[in-house]
Scaffold this active site. Structure first.
Site, PDB file in Angstrom:
ATOM      1  CG  ASN A  53      72.022 -84.835  55.430  1.00 15.65           C
ATOM      2  OD1 ASN A  53      71.639 -83.885  56.108  1.00 15.65           O
ATOM      3  ND2 ASN A  53      73.283 -85.163  55.313  1.00 15.65           N
TER       4      ASN A  53
ATOM      5  CG  MET B 164      79.220 -87.561  47.169  1.00 17.03           C
ATOM      6  SD  MET B 164      79.180 -85.897  47.847  1.00 17.03           S
ATOM      7  CE  MET B 164      80.913 -85.517  47.880  1.00 17.03           C
ATOM      8  CG  HIS B 165      76.894 -86.978  39.106  1.00 20.04           C
ATOM      9  ND1 HIS B 165      77.925 -87.374  38.280  1.00 20.04           N
ATOM     10  CD2 HIS B 165      75.934 -86.491  38.293  1.00 20.04           C
ATOM     11  CE1 HIS B 165      77.578 -87.152  37.022  1.00 20.04           C
ATOM     12  NE2 HIS B 165      76.376 -86.617  36.994  1.00 20.04           N
TER      13      HIS B 165
ATOM     14  CG  HIS C  22      78.400 -77.635  50.495  1.00 17.93           C
ATOM     15  ND1 HIS C  22      79.088 -78.735  50.019  1.00 17.93           N
ATOM     16  CD2 HIS C  22      79.324 -76.665  50.656  1.00 17.93           C
ATOM     17  CE1 HIS C  22      80.367 -78.428  49.894  1.00 17.93           C
ATOM     18  NE2 HIS C  22      80.534 -77.175  50.273  1.00 17.93           N
TER      19      HIS C  22
HETATM   20  C1  GRF Z   1      76.754 -84.596  54.175  1.00 13.31           C
HETATM   21  O1  GRF Z   1      77.702 -83.976  55.027  1.00 13.31           O
HETATM   22  C2  GRF Z   1      76.411 -83.657  53.065  1.00 13.31           C
HETATM   23  O2  GRF Z   1      76.388 -82.306  53.425  1.00 13.31           O
HETATM   24  C3  GRF Z   1      77.556 -83.893  52.121  1.00 13.31           C
HETATM   25  O3  GRF Z   1      77.799 -85.283  52.161  1.00 13.31           O
HETATM   26  C4  GRF Z   1      77.361 -85.757  53.426  1.00 13.31           C
HETATM   27  C5  GRF Z   1      76.337 -86.818  53.134  1.00 13.31           C
HETATM   28  O4  GRF Z   1      76.066 -87.527  54.290  1.00 13.31           O
HETATM   29  N1  GRF Z   1      77.190 -83.482  50.778  1.00 13.31           N
HETATM   30  P1  GRF Z   1      74.831 -88.571  54.253  1.00 13.31           P
HETATM   31  O5  GRF Z   1      75.006 -89.462  53.034  1.00 13.31           O
HETATM   32  O6  GRF Z   1      73.555 -87.774  54.177  1.00 13.31           O
HETATM   33  O7  GRF Z   1      74.966 -89.303  55.560  1.00 13.31           O
END
Ligand code: GRF
Length: 242
Positions: free
Chosen positions: A13, A98-99, A143
């Protein structure tokens, strides 16, 4: 316009945002900081190998607590906020972060100056040598689920399995404003992504991610335009010699 992007993993992303910088999808916009809570996050490599390279920082919770006995998770969150605020972003994007961000983190970004005095070094005058822009900095998050579905981690796996069990009939992805409650802020962009019959989770996940890469750029542009609208487009056909 200035973006800070927070990551924890592969950063696809983030890559979508890197590629969109200064294009019609995300005009006049630069990523000024990529912050990870994991040293090994591949997204950090994406930032440093971008051209021009993007400043990165990382601060992992456990090492922070180990190196700062007596400090708490709240102190960690304030340290994260300090790093972010120092980059003076107009918008903060959580892209695979992820926090769980705490209310104190959000409060700093909302500009309640909770942290400002700690940032100023002694003897600092009130000049812009110590640029702390703690105006209301909006935070958004991507998300891979629809509003109210599968909050928290492993949403894709949980959604896919729930669909196979017939417990849900719609799946998708969204970008929402961040509030202290996980994945519960006001949705900004929601996109349903139907599962094709007999589709494997791997194939489905890839399709989900490609939709994420579109909406994260669109949502970021929308929020940037809220806080830092672009000037009226030049060359609007009226000749002006000034
Ligand atoms: C994505 O699916 C996002 O929605 C979720 O974790 C994933 C992250 O992927 N929170 P990346 O690190 O952007 O490849």
């Amino acid at each position: 316009r200035r973006l800070a992007v927070l990551i924890s993993g592969s950063g696809t992303n983030l890559q979508a945002l890197i590629d969109a910088q200064n294009t019609p999808a995300l005009p006049n916009t630069s990523i000024v900081l990529v912050l990870s809570n994991r040293k090994a996050a591949h997204g950090l490599v994406r930032a440093t190998s971008a051209s021009p390279p993007i400043p990165t920082a990382y601060l992992a919770l456990q090492p922070y607590l180990r190196h700062n006995p007596g400090k708490t998770r709240e102190d960690y969150d304030l340290e994260l906020a300090r790093i972010v605020v120092r980059a003076k972003p107009d918008v903060v994007v959580l892209a695979g972060w992820m926090h769980i961000v705490s209310e104190s983190f959000l409060e700093v970004l909302r500009g309640h100056h909770k942290i400002e005095d700690e940032i100023r070094t002694p003897g600092d005058s009130d000049n812009d040598e110590n640029p702390i822009s703690t105006g209301p900095i909006p935070v958004i998050n991507i998300h891979p689920a629809l509003p109210g579905q599968f909050d928290g981690a492993n949403a894709i796996q949980r959604g896919y399995e729930a669909f196979q069990r017939g417990e849900v009939d719609r799946l998708g992805v969204m970008v929402h404003r961040v509030v202290a409650e996980v994945d519960r802020g006001e949705p900004l962009i929601v996109r349903e992504v139907p599962i094709e019959k007999g589709e494997s989770i791997e194939v489905y996940e890839e399709r989900l991610h490609s939709v994420e890469w579109e909406i994260i750029v669109q949502a970021t542009k929308r929020v940037l335009d809220e806080v830092k609208p672009m000037p009226p487009s030049e060359g609007n056909g009226i000749d002006s010699d000034d």
